[in-house]
Design an enzyme around this catalytic site. Structure first.
Site, PDB file in Angstrom:
ATOM      1  N   ARG A   1       0.860  -1.174   0.000  1.00 48.97           N
ATOM      2  CA  ARG A   1       0.000   0.000   0.000  1.00 48.97           C
ATOM      3  C   ARG A   1       0.902   1.232   0.000  1.00 48.97           C
ATOM      4  NH1 ARG A   1      -2.495   0.448   6.217  1.00 48.97           N
ATOM      5  NH2 ARG A   1      -0.514   0.849   7.265  1.00 48.97           N
TER       6      ARG A   1
ATOM      7  N   GLU B   1      -3.552   7.357   6.812  1.00 52.80           N
ATOM      8  CA  GLU B   1      -2.186   7.529   7.313  1.00 52.80           C
ATOM      9  C   GLU B   1      -1.250   8.078   6.241  1.00 52.80           C
ATOM     10  OE1 GLU B   1      -2.139   4.209  10.875  1.00 52.80           O
ATOM     11  OE2 GLU B   1      -1.194   3.683   8.966  1.00 52.80           O
TER      12      GLU B   1
ATOM     13  N   GLU C   1      -7.731   4.701  15.290  1.00 57.95           N
ATOM     14  CA  GLU C   1      -7.273   3.331  15.490  1.00 57.95           C
ATOM     15  C   GLU C   1      -6.631   3.247  16.874  1.00 57.95           C
ATOM     16  OE1 GLU C   1      -4.683   1.979  12.388  1.00 57.95           O
ATOM     17  OE2 GLU C   1      -5.932   2.790  10.781  1.00 57.95           O
TER      18      GLU C   1
ATOM     19  N   GLU D   1      -1.440  -8.307   7.360  1.00 62.14           N
ATOM     20  CA  GLU D   1      -1.751  -7.988   8.756  1.00 62.14           C
ATOM     21  C   GLU D   1      -2.469  -9.129   9.483  1.00 62.14           C
ATOM     22  OE1 GLU D   1      -1.889  -3.122   8.638  1.00 62.14           O
ATOM     23  OE2 GLU D   1      -3.771  -4.193   8.843  1.00 62.14           O
TER      24      GLU D   1
END
Length: 690
Positions: free
Chosen positions: A115, A154, A316, A366
Site C-alpha cells: 500500500r 495515514e 485506530e 496484517e
C-alpha cells in the site's frame, strides 16, 4: 483555517471499531453489528482500502456491497465513517498508469503489492482520485448512517519521501513559486558551495543519490517542505470535493507521520484531526536510556496530536497484539492494558475512539495485527474488556466531552528543526534525547506537559498561557521566532533552551554572529567555544550551584558559555575537561520573565534539577500523593471550571496512592480517601473541585 461544515461532537462518547465487510462472508455482518451494539459501540470506520470494490474496472462503479453493510449498521444504531480509498490504488490503475507509482531516490519504482505505493503529484492519479471521491460523496451524502469521512489513510506512513518523475516536475513548480528566480534559489541553497549553481530550471531536482549520501542540506530541507505541501494538496483535493458534495458530513484524516505539517493540513483541509494510538510500539522500540517509560511514553505522542486538535478522534486504538508477517511483532496486551490505553487516549484529549480492528484479518500482511475478536469469532478476554469500557463510557463518558487537557508546561517543537535534524547530526539526534529526558522527569513528578509546535502563525497569546516553555535544541531559529520568544519572556514567561540553539536561519544557513544568534541577548550569553562529545570521550561533568544537585553528567555536546549581561547568573559550571570552571547553565532575567540556557543535552537528572530550580509542583499536591508508576492527566471545562483527574497505573504491580480528602471516582462510582491500592493497569477518573 478550514471551517467545519457540521459539528462532529455529540452528547455521548462515541466508541467503535474499524470494520472491513469486504473481508468477511456477508452472513457475518448483521451479527457483527449486533454484537457491537451490545458492547456499547456506536460507530465504525470502513472502506478506506476498497477502491476496487467501488470501481472494479476503470469507469465502472458499484456500491452494492457497502450499501448493504451500511444499511445493516444503521439497523443497529451504528454510525459510519467512510474512508476515501486512495491509499491503495487498484491493480488496473497502476498497471495502466505506471506514472502514478512512487519511486526511490535512485528512480526505482515501487510496485503493486502493498500500500502507499503511489505519488501525490501524478496528474492522472489526482484525476482518478478526485473521480472516485466524487462518486462516493455523491452516493453517500444523504445516507443517514454516514456521519463523516476519513481522507485516505495515514498519509506519509510506510514511506514519506517521493522521487517519481511527477514529483521532480512538481518540485520545480513549487520552487519557482517560493523563490521566483534561480538567483534567489541559488542564494537560499548556498549553491556557490561546491559549484552547485543552477543556470536553468531543468537542472533542478529533488535530492538524488550522491557520493557519501550527503546532499545539499538546504535543498534537503526544502525537499521535506515540498513533500509536506504535496501531501496537504492531495488531502485538500479530496476535502474540497467532500465539502462541496456532502456538506452535512465532517472531514478528518488519521495519523501523524514524517514530512507532513499536520497543523497546516488540519487548518486547510479538515474539521478536526484524528490519531492512531498504538502504545505497544513504545515497548518494542523503547526510548534509550535508563528506566524507559515504555507504553507510558505514548502520552508524549498523544500530546503532539492534541496540539493539532485539542479534542481529536483516535481512529485506530490498539486492542490486541500487533504485527505484519515480517515486522512489528508486538506482544499481546496484558489483561487491563487495552482499557488503560483507551483511557490514556481519552485523558490526552480524545473525544471519539475506534479500536483497530473488530476482527483480526485471516489473510494478507496484517494477519498478526490482532483486533478485538480473534479469527474464530468466539468470546475472548479482549471482547469482555471492550464491553467493560463500553459500559463505563456510556455511563460517564459524556461528562468530559469538550474538556481539554490542562498544563502549565510545554515542550516546544517545530517542523523545520525536525526535518533539518534528520540530516544534520550536529543537532538532530539531541532533540529526541532531551525531549525524552524532560518528559520522563515531568511524568514521574506528575506535572502535566503539552507539546507545542512553534509555527509562523504562533501568537504570543498561545505561548503566554504556559508558565514554562522548554525548547531543547532549536538550531533553526528565524529572527521572527526569536522575537516572539523574547516577548514571551519579557511578559513574565520562563524559557529553557539547550545547546546548539539559534545558529541557523530559515534556509538552514548559519548566522554570521556569535551563538546562539538572535537568542543571545535574551539569554545574556554567548557561546565562546563548543565541542561535540566523541564516542571515546566522557560526557562533560556539570557542577550545579543550584537545586542542591551536586555534579551531574551532561550528554552529547558542550556549549561553553560566556556571560554578556549584568542580569545573567551562573547556576552551573563544567567540572571536567579543558573547559572546567566555565559556565554551563546561565539564568538571565529579562523584563518580567527569565531565560535559561543549558550548554549540554538534557538528561532526566538535569531536567529534574531544573524542575526544582523552576519551583514546579504537581497539581496533585493539593489533594494527594502519587507514586512514580502512575500518570496524572487533567482535563478541564473552560466554560464552568469542572476538572477531571485521570490516574493511569502503567506498573505491573499494585501502586499505593494517598488522598488527603475524599474524591469521587467516576468509573467505579465510589469515593476514594486515605490510602488506596491501585491494581496493575487500573484507571481512576476523579472529579476535582472547580
Amino acid at each position: 483555517m478550514a471551517q467545519a461544515n457540521c459539528d462532529w461532537k455529540t452528547d455521548r462518547f462515541c466508541l467503535g471499531a474499524c470494520y472491513y465487510p469486504e473481508h468477511w462472508p456477508e452472513e457475518l455482518w448483521a451479527d457483527d453489528f449486533r454484537r457491537m451494539r451490545e458492547l456499547g459501540f456506536s460507530i465504525v470506520r470502513m472502506a478506506e482500502f476498497a477502491w476496487s470494490i467501488f470501481e472494479p474496472e476503470e469507469g465502472r462503479f458499484e456500491f452494492g456491497l457497502f450499501d448493504r453493510a451500511i444499511d445493516l449498521a444503521r439497523e443497529q444504531g451504528i454510525q459510519v465513517i467512510l474512508g476515501t480509498p486512495t491509499a491503495t490504488p487498484p491493480a488496473w490503475l497502476t498497471s495502466k498508469y505506471p506514472e502514478v507509482l512512487n519511486a526511490k531516490q535512485d528512480g526505482t519504482l515501487y510496485r503493486h503489492g502493498q500500500r502507499r505505493h503511489y505519488n501525490y503529484n501524478s496528474p492522472v492519479y489526482r484525476e482518478l482520485s478526485a473521480r472516485i471521491v466524487t462518486r462516493m460523496a455523491e452516493h453517500y451524502k444523504d445516507h443517514p448512517a454516514v456521519v463523516g469521512w476519513q481522507i485516505d489513510n495515514e498519509l506519509n506512513c510506510e514511506v514519506n519521501v517521493f522521487y517519481s518523475d511527477a514529483d521532480h516536475a512538481a518540485f520545480r513548480v513549487w520552487l519557482r513559486e517560493k523563490y521566483g528566480s534561480l538567483e534567489v534559489l541559488n542564494r537560499a541553497w548556498g549553491a556557490v558551495f561546491w559549484n552547485q549553481t543552477y543556470t536553468d530550471w531543468s537542472q533542478v531536482h529533488l535530492t538524488r543519490p550522491t557520493p557519501s549520501d550527503s546532499p545539499n542540506p538546504h535543498q534537503a530541507l526544502d525537499e521535506k517542505r515540498f513533500f509536506s505541501d504535496s501531501a496537504i494538496a492531495f488531502a485538500k483535493l479530496q476535502s474540497d470535493i467532500l465539502r462541496d458534495a456532502a456538506p452535512r458530513q465532517w472531514v478528518t484524516t488519521n495519523g501523524m507521520f514524517g514530512h507532513l505539517d499536520s497543523h497546516k493540513m488540519t487548518e486547510e483541509t479538515l474539521d478536526f484531526f484524528s490519531y492512531d494510538s498504538y502504545p505497544n510500539f513504545s515497548t518494542i522500540y523503547p526510548d534509550k536510556g535508563e528506566r524507559p517509560l515504555l507504553d507510558r511514553k505514548w502520552s508524549l505522542n498523544l500530546s503532539a496530536a492534541r496540539d493539532v486538535s485539542p479534542n481529536f478522534c483516535v481512529m485506530e486504538q490498539q486492542s490486541g497484539p500487533g504485527g505484519w508477517v515480517n515486522m512489528m511483532d508486538m506482544p499481546s496486551p496484558k489483561p487491563g492494558q487495552m482499557r488503560l490505553w483507551t483511557y490514556q487516549s481519552i485523558a490526552h484529549g480524545a473525544d471519539m475512539l475506534l479500536y483497530f480492528r473488530w476482527r483480526t484479518a485471516a489473510m494478507g500482511t496484517e494477519i498478526y495485527w490482532h483486533g478485538i475478536n480473534d479469527y474464530h469469532n468466539q468470546p475472548n478476554r479482549r471482547v469482555a474488556e471492550a464491553g467493560i469500557i463500553g459500559e463505563e463510557l456510556a455511563r460517564v463518558g459524556a461528562q468530559w466531552l469538550g474538556s481539554t487537557f490542562r498544563a502549565e508546561v510545554a515542550i516546544l517543537k517545530d517542523y523545520d528543526n525536525e526535518w533539518d535534524g534528520e540530516l544534520d547530526k550536529w543537532h538532530g539526534p539531541f532533540t529526541g534525547r532531551s525531549v525524552s529526558a524532560w518528559f520522563k522527569a515531568l511524568q514521574r513528578r506528575h506535572i502535566p506537559v503539552d507539546t507545542k509546535y512553534v509555527r509562523a502563525s504562533t501568537t504570543i497569546e498561545e505561548l503566554a498561557k504556559y508558565r514554562v516553555l522548554v525548547y531543547p535544541h532549536p538550531a533553526v531559529m528565524p529572527k521572527e521566532t526569536a522575537a516572539l520568544l523574547k516577548r514571551y519572556v519579557e511578559g513574565g514567561g520562563t524559557l529553557v533552551l539547550g545547546c546548539r540553539s539559534g545558529y541557523k536561519d530559515a534556509a538552514g544557513q548559519c548566522y554570521m554572529q556569535p551563538f546562539p544568534g538572535p537568542l543571545s541577548g535574551m539569554c545574556g550569553i554567548q557561546v565562546e567555544d563548543f565541542t561535540l562529545i566523541g564516542p571515546y570521550q566522557q560526557a562533560p561533568q556539570v557542577k550545579w550551584n543550584a537545586a542542591g544537585a551536586g555534579t551531574l553528567p551532561g550528554d552529547g555536546f558542550a556549549d561553553i558559555l560566556r556571560v554578556t549581561a549584568e542580569s545573567a547568573e551562573i547556576l552551573a559550571v563544567y567540572a571536567s575537561d579543558y573547559y572546567a570552571g566555565k559556565p554551563a547553565l546561565v539564568r538571565n532575567r529579562q523584563g518580567e520573565g527569565t531565560a535559561y540556557y543549558y550548554g549540554s543535552v538534557f538528561t532526566e537528572e538535569s531536567a529534574g534539577a531544573l524542575i526544582k530550580v523552576l519551583g514546579l509542583q504537581s497539581p496533585a499536591s493539593e489533594w494527594g500523593e502519587l507514586p512514580e508508576g502512575v500518570e496524572l492527566a487533567i482535563r478541564e471545562h473552560h466554560s464552568n471550571g469542572n476538572k477531571f483527574a485521570f490516574l493511569l497505573n502503567y506498573a505491573h504491580d499494585i501502586q499505593t496512592l494517598t488522598f488527603r480528602k475524599p474524591l469521587r471516582d467516576l468509573l467505579s462510582g465510589t469515593e476514594v480517601h486515605g490510602s488506596v491500592a491501585m491494581k496493575p493497569f487500573d484507571v481512576l477518573v476523579l472529579e476535582l473541585d472547580s
